[in-house]
Design a protein around this motif. Structure first.
Motif, PDB file in Angstrom:
ATOM      1  N   ARG A 160       0.859  -1.252  -0.068  1.00  0.00           N
ATOM      2  CA  ARG A 160      -0.007   0.095   0.133  1.00  0.00           C
ATOM      3  C   ARG A 160       0.918   1.207  -0.247  1.00  0.00           C
ATOM      4  O   ARG A 160       0.554   2.186  -0.615  1.00  0.00           O
ATOM      5  N   THR A 161       1.938   1.294   0.635  1.00  0.00           N
ATOM      6  CA  THR A 161       3.091   2.219   0.512  1.00  0.00           C
ATOM      7  C   THR A 161       3.349   2.556  -0.568  1.00  0.00           C
ATOM      8  O   THR A 161       3.432   3.903  -1.400  1.00  0.00           O
ATOM      9  N   SER A 162       3.845   1.360  -1.455  1.00  0.00           N
ATOM     10  CA  SER A 162       4.338   1.824  -2.823  1.00  0.00           C
ATOM     11  C   SER A 162       3.087   2.264  -3.704  1.00  0.00           C
ATOM     12  O   SER A 162       3.115   3.022  -4.747  1.00  0.00           O
ATOM     13  N   LEU A 163       1.985   1.736  -3.305  1.00  0.00           N
ATOM     14  CA  LEU A 163       0.853   1.879  -4.365  1.00  0.00           C
ATOM     15  C   LEU A 163       0.546   3.194  -4.017  1.00  0.00           C
ATOM     16  O   LEU A 163      -0.012   4.002  -5.099  1.00  0.00           O
ATOM     17  N   GLY A 164       0.449   3.907  -2.971  1.00  0.00           N
ATOM     18  CA  GLY A 164      -0.134   5.284  -2.879  1.00  0.00           C
ATOM     19  C   GLY A 164       0.832   6.391  -3.497  1.00  0.00           C
ATOM     20  O   GLY A 164       0.429   7.151  -4.087  1.00  0.00           O
ATOM     21  N   ALA A 165       2.159   6.094  -3.408  1.00  0.00           N
ATOM     22  CA  ALA A 165       3.171   6.651  -4.193  1.00  0.00           C
ATOM     23  C   ALA A 165       3.020   6.919  -5.523  1.00  0.00           C
ATOM     24  O   ALA A 165       2.867   7.864  -6.375  1.00  0.00           O
ATOM     25  N   VAL A 166       2.829   5.606  -6.197  1.00  0.00           N
ATOM     26  CA  VAL A 166       2.468   5.538  -7.394  1.00  0.00           C
ATOM     27  C   VAL A 166       1.251   6.136  -7.806  1.00  0.00           C
ATOM     28  O   VAL A 166       1.229   6.854  -9.023  1.00  0.00           O
ATOM     29  N   CYS A 167       0.092   6.121  -7.183  1.00  0.00           N
ATOM     30  CA  CYS A 167      -0.997   6.687  -7.247  1.00  0.00           C
ATOM     31  C   CYS A 167      -0.985   8.175  -7.541  1.00  0.00           C
ATOM     32  O   CYS A 167      -1.444   8.956  -8.435  1.00  0.00           O
ATOM     33  N   HIS A 168      -0.150   8.988  -6.557  1.00  0.00           N
ATOM     34  CA  HIS A 168       0.009  10.234  -6.771  1.00  0.00           C
ATOM     35  C   HIS A 168       0.733  10.922  -8.028  1.00  0.00           C
ATOM     36  O   HIS A 168       0.157  11.848  -8.668  1.00  0.00           O
ATOM     37  N   THR A 169       1.954   9.897  -8.249  1.00  0.00           N
ATOM     38  CA  THR A 169       2.370  10.490  -9.623  1.00  0.00           C
ATOM     39  C   THR A 169       1.803  10.265 -10.881  1.00  0.00           C
ATOM     40  O   THR A 169       1.638  11.116 -11.753  1.00  0.00           O
ATOM     41  N   LEU A 170       0.922   9.221 -10.797  1.00  0.00           N
ATOM     42  CA  LEU A 170      -0.025   8.784 -12.005  1.00  0.00           C
ATOM     43  C   LEU A 170      -1.207   9.890 -12.007  1.00  0.00           C
ATOM     44  O   LEU A 170      -1.352  10.303 -13.025  1.00  0.00           O
ATOM     45  N   GLN A 171      -1.587  10.189 -10.968  1.00  0.00           N
ATOM     46  CA  GLN A 171      -2.761  11.325 -11.038  1.00  0.00           C
ATOM     47  C   GLN A 171      -2.304  12.611 -11.409  1.00  0.00           C
ATOM     48  O   GLN A 171      -2.991  13.384 -11.948  1.00  0.00           O
ATOM     49  N   ASP A 172      -1.043  12.704 -10.940  1.00  0.00           N
ATOM     50  CA  ASP A 172      -0.364  14.423 -11.259  1.00  0.00           C
ATOM     51  C   ASP A 172      -0.236  14.646 -12.769  1.00  0.00           C
ATOM     52  O   ASP A 172      -0.238  15.560 -13.228  1.00  0.00           O
ATOM     53  N   PHE A 173      -0.115  13.134 -13.583  1.00  0.00           N
ATOM     54  CA  PHE A 173       0.061  13.465 -14.943  1.00  0.00           C
ATOM     55  C   PHE A 173      -1.153  14.022 -15.769  1.00  0.00           C
ATOM     56  O   PHE A 173      -0.917  14.956 -16.426  1.00  0.00           O
ATOM     57  N   TYR A 174      -2.319  13.860 -15.161  1.00  0.00           N
ATOM     58  CA  TYR A 174      -3.524  14.406 -15.834  1.00  0.00           C
ATOM     59  C   TYR A 174      -3.749  15.728 -15.226  1.00  0.00           C
ATOM     60  O   TYR A 174      -4.499  16.525 -15.829  1.00  0.00           O
ATOM     61  N   SER A 175      -3.310  16.255 -14.108  1.00  0.00           N
ATOM     62  CA  SER A 175      -3.281  17.564 -13.851  1.00  0.00           C
ATOM     63  C   SER A 175      -2.106  18.626 -14.233  1.00  0.00           C
ATOM     64  O   SER A 175      -2.398  19.474 -14.561  1.00  0.00           O
ATOM     65  N   HIS A 176      -0.908  17.872 -14.521  1.00  0.00           N
ATOM     66  CA  HIS A 176       0.137  18.813 -15.037  1.00  0.00           C
ATOM     67  C   HIS A 176       0.565  18.823 -16.421  1.00  0.00           C
ATOM     68  O   HIS A 176       1.193  19.420 -16.949  1.00  0.00           O
ATOM     69  N   SER A 177      -0.070  17.594 -17.036  1.00  0.00           N
ATOM     70  CA  SER A 177       0.391  17.626 -18.386  1.00  0.00           C
ATOM     71  C   SER A 177      -0.898  18.091 -19.261  1.00  0.00           C
ATOM     72  O   SER A 177      -1.815  18.634 -18.707  1.00  0.00           O
ATOM     73  N   ASN A 178      -0.838  18.207 -20.597  1.00  0.00           N
ATOM     74  CA  ASN A 178      -1.852  18.608 -21.518  1.00  0.00           C
ATOM     75  C   ASN A 178      -2.584  17.531 -21.960  1.00  0.00           C
ATOM     76  O   ASN A 178      -3.037  17.616 -23.096  1.00  0.00           O
ATOM     77  N   TRP A 179      -2.489  16.384 -21.486  1.00  0.00           N
ATOM     78  CA  TRP A 179      -3.309  15.036 -21.839  1.00  0.00           C
ATOM     79  C   TRP A 179      -4.850  15.546 -22.136  1.00  0.00           C
ATOM     80  O   TRP A 179      -5.453  14.943 -23.133  1.00  0.00           O
ATOM     81  N   VAL A 180      -5.416  15.999 -21.076  1.00  0.00           N
ATOM     82  CA  VAL A 180      -6.816  16.650 -21.211  1.00  0.00           C
ATOM     83  C   VAL A 180      -7.018  17.548 -22.271  1.00  0.00           C
ATOM     84  O   VAL A 180      -7.957  17.460 -22.776  1.00  0.00           O
ATOM     85  N   GLU A 181      -6.155  18.554 -22.359  1.00  0.00           N
ATOM     86  CA  GLU A 181      -6.442  19.535 -23.550  1.00  0.00           C
ATOM     87  C   GLU A 181      -6.160  18.866 -24.773  1.00  0.00           C
ATOM     88  O   GLU A 181      -6.852  19.655 -25.870  1.00  0.00           O
ATOM     89  N   LEU A 182      -5.636  17.698 -24.941  1.00  0.00           N
ATOM     90  CA  LEU A 182      -5.600  17.350 -26.328  1.00  0.00           C
ATOM     91  C   LEU A 182      -6.764  16.382 -26.736  1.00  0.00           C
ATOM     92  O   LEU A 182      -6.914  15.898 -27.833  1.00  0.00           O
ATOM     93  N   GLY A 183      -7.950  16.515 -25.721  1.00  0.00           N
ATOM     94  CA  GLY A 183      -9.286  15.981 -26.075  1.00  0.00           C
ATOM     95  C   GLY A 183      -9.135  14.518 -25.834  1.00  0.00           C
ATOM     96  O   GLY A 183      -9.979  13.907 -26.330  1.00  0.00           O
ATOM     97  N   SER A 184      -8.152  13.943 -25.032  1.00  0.00           N
ATOM     98  CA  SER A 184      -8.178  12.712 -24.764  1.00  0.00           C
ATOM     99  C   SER A 184      -9.375  11.923 -23.861  1.00  0.00           C
ATOM    100  O   SER A 184      -9.845  12.879 -22.886  1.00  0.00           O
ATOM    101  N   THR A 185      -9.924  11.110 -24.194  1.00  0.00           N
ATOM    102  CA  THR A 185     -10.983  10.545 -23.594  1.00  0.00           C
ATOM    103  C   THR A 185     -10.973   9.406 -22.662  1.00  0.00           C
ATOM    104  O   THR A 185     -11.787   8.687 -22.235  1.00  0.00           O
ATOM    105  N   ALA A 186      -9.710   8.718 -22.518  1.00  0.00           N
ATOM    106  CA  ALA A 186      -9.429   7.707 -21.918  1.00  0.00           C
ATOM    107  C   ALA A 186      -7.961   7.832 -21.249  1.00  0.00           C
ATOM    108  O   ALA A 186      -6.959   8.689 -21.675  1.00  0.00           O
TER     109      ALA A 186
END
Length: 843
Positions: A160-186
């Motif tokens: 769970r420790t490793s999972l929590g850290a992984v989840c944070h970095t994974l989640q930050d991608f969608y906040s900090h990158s332009n993946w959503v702005e590119l119109g991605s739906t998945a």
């Protein structure tokens, strides 16, 4: 088929409950963070995103299981899922699953590790800043590997420790990158797939953004970037405005680069962020990505292991610590009968342990530790214990207990069987520290007779009052009991109480003077039991309606009273329990009071450290004793209730009347941050009072809960220094500093790891002047055959002269043979005002 695992006694370790706390930093300059940590302006937080993904994935798994078994699954899978609803629906799918608190605990542990990543500073990879996509993806994929290895090894807290850290970095991608702005739906599945290439990344000289128009950053990404689907992320720096020409900034008042052309930013951390108009889409994408990650883990590890990771199929571990000094005797026979009774009482029930642990000890040493998942195998190991004739009546009881605490999972039920004193009483402080860390319950079963010399001898001749008090103190710290095994029937009644499912602590106090105590019983409680332990204390119990019963009345209007040695157990009648109760105890000698019951409504308590720089109100759990005299913050989560109103969170002296009131801030429907202005000098407990609003009850009711484990503060700090990390089999040195603002003298140093055959050396003591500090070094070599992804924990303890104070620090090592990140490793320090922890990931 289940096979036991044997662990050598010399490999005493720190249980992996510690690892989920070691994911932060404080004293380095802040780095850009991701989604918010505390709720504000309707924005979704990392904790809410993580919990939503957990609930959705668990509901999906249980729905699929129900369909395969021909069962109905009527729970709608939407954004309104709660842990209570999911657990109930999953119980219908699986016939029987574990109680609510363990599911909530798994969510909290993962969320705490997730939140603490915001303390990882100067690491663009952890937050996908500065277009650092390769290193960010490597962190995710290596973290996933560590999760799977930990699960395979049965180390779910580490997972769970490793999972929590992984989840944070994974989640930050969608906040900090332009993946959503590119119109991605998945979700961008490549992030969890190391075998897939990272394509269409922005080049170092690619211009991406233009300046925002005032505060409007809705179209600051260049049209050609959006058309060509080029992936980028914002740049961030606290002190410097430098960034490559034409690159986007993270944005926000802490980001100096956002004031340089092109101005503004693209982060979607909250609704008020530069791209906050896309916050909800980014958050939902992060939830979907986290669900995809959980599915990848489930497919790789199987449903059974995945349920344990989620806390929905992990019953408590049952551990026995056996005194084997002496000939086979009435002592051994009674101990075996009691142990078999405990084992058999859980077989075939929802509380049947997932694992059994056996640790023998004698007057020379303790161990080896034996693990098995099979009750019959466990009983055979107990039956086959060989005894050794000792030269005295003192044994290594605390060594055996310490080995058990460091190897068993947290929240284990531990029973120590002995008829003699502990010759290693100097380990008392270390054992107390491990009880605080693991939150395991320790019960001592003291037999009345022994035949070590060939004759039956009263245990009172073997155990002095100070010996017995040592065991009572440790049991009391853990929320356990000290039981004299004189009458099998009476003792078994107490043991049955101790191991009952869904136990919660309502109140626990100790004193040496006459006093009155009050406590609230709410409608969710059943099988309420009152324990009064002491040398013939006189007590009277009062119900909410004014009915009273004296402690001398065995069967009265309020309950039945059972006496075992100095322990009096009052089993309350089932009728008319709700309301405020009182108990008056008259004694001038030491006594303890404990009230427990069964309830699905419980409270989780964690001390945390607020990161006031780098991200508004970021925090991560502290895993050391809080500093005496300073303020502190707790994270409090009420589990199993539909809704609660918390009115009071108190730090209460365990043996006294002192109380420290906390100020409460809601961070979720049933989660709270509580600030206290100081830590008490002595041992204390955390008490919560509030109002419970449950859909099964017509009216709200007052309720209270208390931490079963006692806590202590410390005036010692341990600071570990960053060191180079090598691959498995290559030695490295870890420097550390011990400081104290109280007495000087010879401070005892201990260090332990949980990895068998790790080669380690360290100084046994350090000399400190009053108010000063001293440095030491730990030399450690991880075995060369260690599997990549294995999590290793290292604890460092410092104990003051005369055992007057003790504190500990923890280092987490994640062994990996993957390609290097950041010139061989990334290392981060978590400085908790009074202690620093370092997290080293081998790479």
């Amino acid at each position: 088929m289940n096979f036991p695992t044997v662990v050598n006694v010399n490999m005493v370790s720190l249980v992996v409950v510690a690892v989920f706390l070691l994911q932060g930093a404080l004293f380095q300059p802040p780095q850009a963070s991701g989604f918010k940590i505390l709720p504000a302006d309707g924005s979704l937080t990392h904790q809410q995103i993580t919990e939503a993904a957990f609930l959705r994935k668990m509901a999906e798994v249980c729905r699929d299981v129900a369909a395969a078994r021909g069962r109905d699954f009527t729970l709608p899978i939407n954004s309104k899922l709660t842990p209570t609803a999911v657990q109930r629906a999953c119980s219908n799918s699986y016939s029987s699953l574990l109680k609510i608190p363990t599911f909530s605990l798994a969510i909290s542990q993962t969320s705490l590790s997730n939140a603490a990543v915001d303390g990882k500073l100067l690491s663009t990879a952890h937050h996908f800043d500065n277009e650092d996509f390769k290193n960010g993806r490597d962190l995710i994929t290596q973290g996933i590997a560590a999760v799977k290895v930990s699960m395979k090894q049965g180390r779910y807290l580490s997972a769970r420790t490793s999972l929590g850290a992984v989840c944070h970095t994974l989640q930050d991608f969608y906040s900090h990158s332009n993946w959503v702005e590119l119109g991605s739906t998945a979700p961008f599945s490549t992030l969890i797939r190391p075998d897939l290439p990272l394509n269409n990344l922005a080049g170092p000289n690619t211009k991406i953004c233009k300046s925002c128009v005032g505060k409007d950053c809705s179209d600051n990404i260049l049209p050609e970037i959006l058309q060509q689907k080029i992936l980028t992320s914002g740049y961030f720096h606290l002190f410097s405005s430098n960034k490559p020409e034409g690159k986007c900034s993270h944005g926000g008042f802490l980001d100096r680069t956002s004031s340089r052309d092109p101005t503004g930013g693209i982060n979607k951390d909250g609704i008020s962020s530069n791209h906050g108009f896309l916050h909800q889409r980014a958050a939902e994408m992060a939830i979907n990505a986290t669900v995809e990650l959980l599915e990848d883990i489930r497919v790789a590890t199987g449903n059974q292991a995945f349920l344990q990771l989620m806390g929905l199929n992990q019953t408590s571990v049952l551990a026995f610590v056996f005194d084997i000094t002496g000939d086979l005797s009435s002592y051994i026979s009674k101990a075996k009968r009691a142990s078999f009774s405990i084992i058999d009482s859980r077989r075939g029930t929802s509380e049947e342990p997932s694992e059994y642990i056996l640790v023998p000890f004698n007057n020379q040493d303790s161990g080896p530790l034996i693990r098995t998942g099979n009750a019959d195998t466990f009983k055979r190991h107990i039956n086959s214990l060989s005894t050794s004739v000792g030269g005295n009546f003192s044994d290594m009881a605390l060594s055996g207990l310490l080995l058990t605490l460091t190897q068993a999972p947290p929240s284990s039920d531990i029973f120590v069987f002995t008829d003699s004193s502990a010759k290693d009483s100097e380990l008392k402080s270390a054992v107390e520290g491990m009880i605080e860390i693991t939150k395991s319950t320790v019960n001592f079963l003291l037999t009345s007779f022994s035949s070590r010399s060939g004759k039956n001898i009263s245990s009172s001749r073997l155990l002095s009052q100070s010996d017995i008090q040592l065991y009572r103190d440790l049991a009391h710290v853990s929320g356990g009991q000290t039981i004299e095994v004189t009458d099998t029937r009476l003792s078994q009644a107490i043991i049955t109480d101790v191991i009952t499912a869904d136990l919660v602590t309502v109140l626990e106090r100790s004193s040496a003077k006459a006093d009155n105590f009050s406590f609230f019983l709410d409608p969710s409680l059943s099988n309420v039991t009152v324990y009064v332990t002491g040398d013939s204390p006189v007590f009277i119990l009062y119900s909410p309606t004014g009915v009273s019963q004296s402690g001398s009345v065995a069967d009265g209007p309020l309950g039945s009273i059972l006496t075992v040695g100095i322990l009096r157990r009052v089993k309350l009648n089932s009728d008319n329990q709700t309301g405020e109760w009182k108990i008056s105890i008259n004694s001038t000698r030491f006594y303890s009071l404990k009230i427990i019951g069964q309830s699905t409504v419980d409270v989780l308590f964690f001390f945390v450290e607020i990161f006031e720089r780098g991200h508004e109100d970021s925090w991560g759990q502290s895993f050391t004793r809080p500093f005496i005299g300073r303020n502190a913050t707790l994270f409090v989560s009420v589990t199993g209730g539909d809704s609660v109103t918390v009115t009071d969170v108190l730090l209460v002296e365990a043996s006294g009347s002192g109380v420290v009131n906390g100020s409460i801030k809601a961070v979720g429907a049933t989660d709270f941050l509580v600030n206290v202005d100081r830590i008490p000098e002595g041992a204390f407990v955390v008490q919560l009072k509030g109002v419970l609003n449950d859909s099964t009850q017509s009216l709200p009711s007052q309720f209270q809960r208390q931490s079963p484990t006692q806590y202590k503060g410390s005036r010692i700090t341990i600071t570990a220094q960053l060191q180079n990390i090598t691959l498995p089999g290559v030695p490295f040195s870890l420097n550390f500093t011990v400081a104290s603002n109280t007495i000087g003298g010879n401070y005892t140093i201990r260090a332990r790891t949980d990895l068998v055959e790790t080669d380690m050396s360290f100084p046994s003591s350090l000399i400190l002047v009053a108010g000063g500090s001293a440095q030491g070094s730990i030399n450690l070599t991880v075995p060369s055959e260690t599997e990549s992804g294995t999590a290793v924990t290292l604890s460092i303890e410092a104990e003051a002269p005369g055992s007057t104070d003790l504190n500990y620090a923890i280092v987490l090592l994640t062994v990996s043979t993957a390609s290097a990140i950041f010139s061989g490793c990334y290392s981060l320090c978590m400085c908790l005002s009074f202690s620093c922890f370092f997290v080293f990931h081998f790479v």
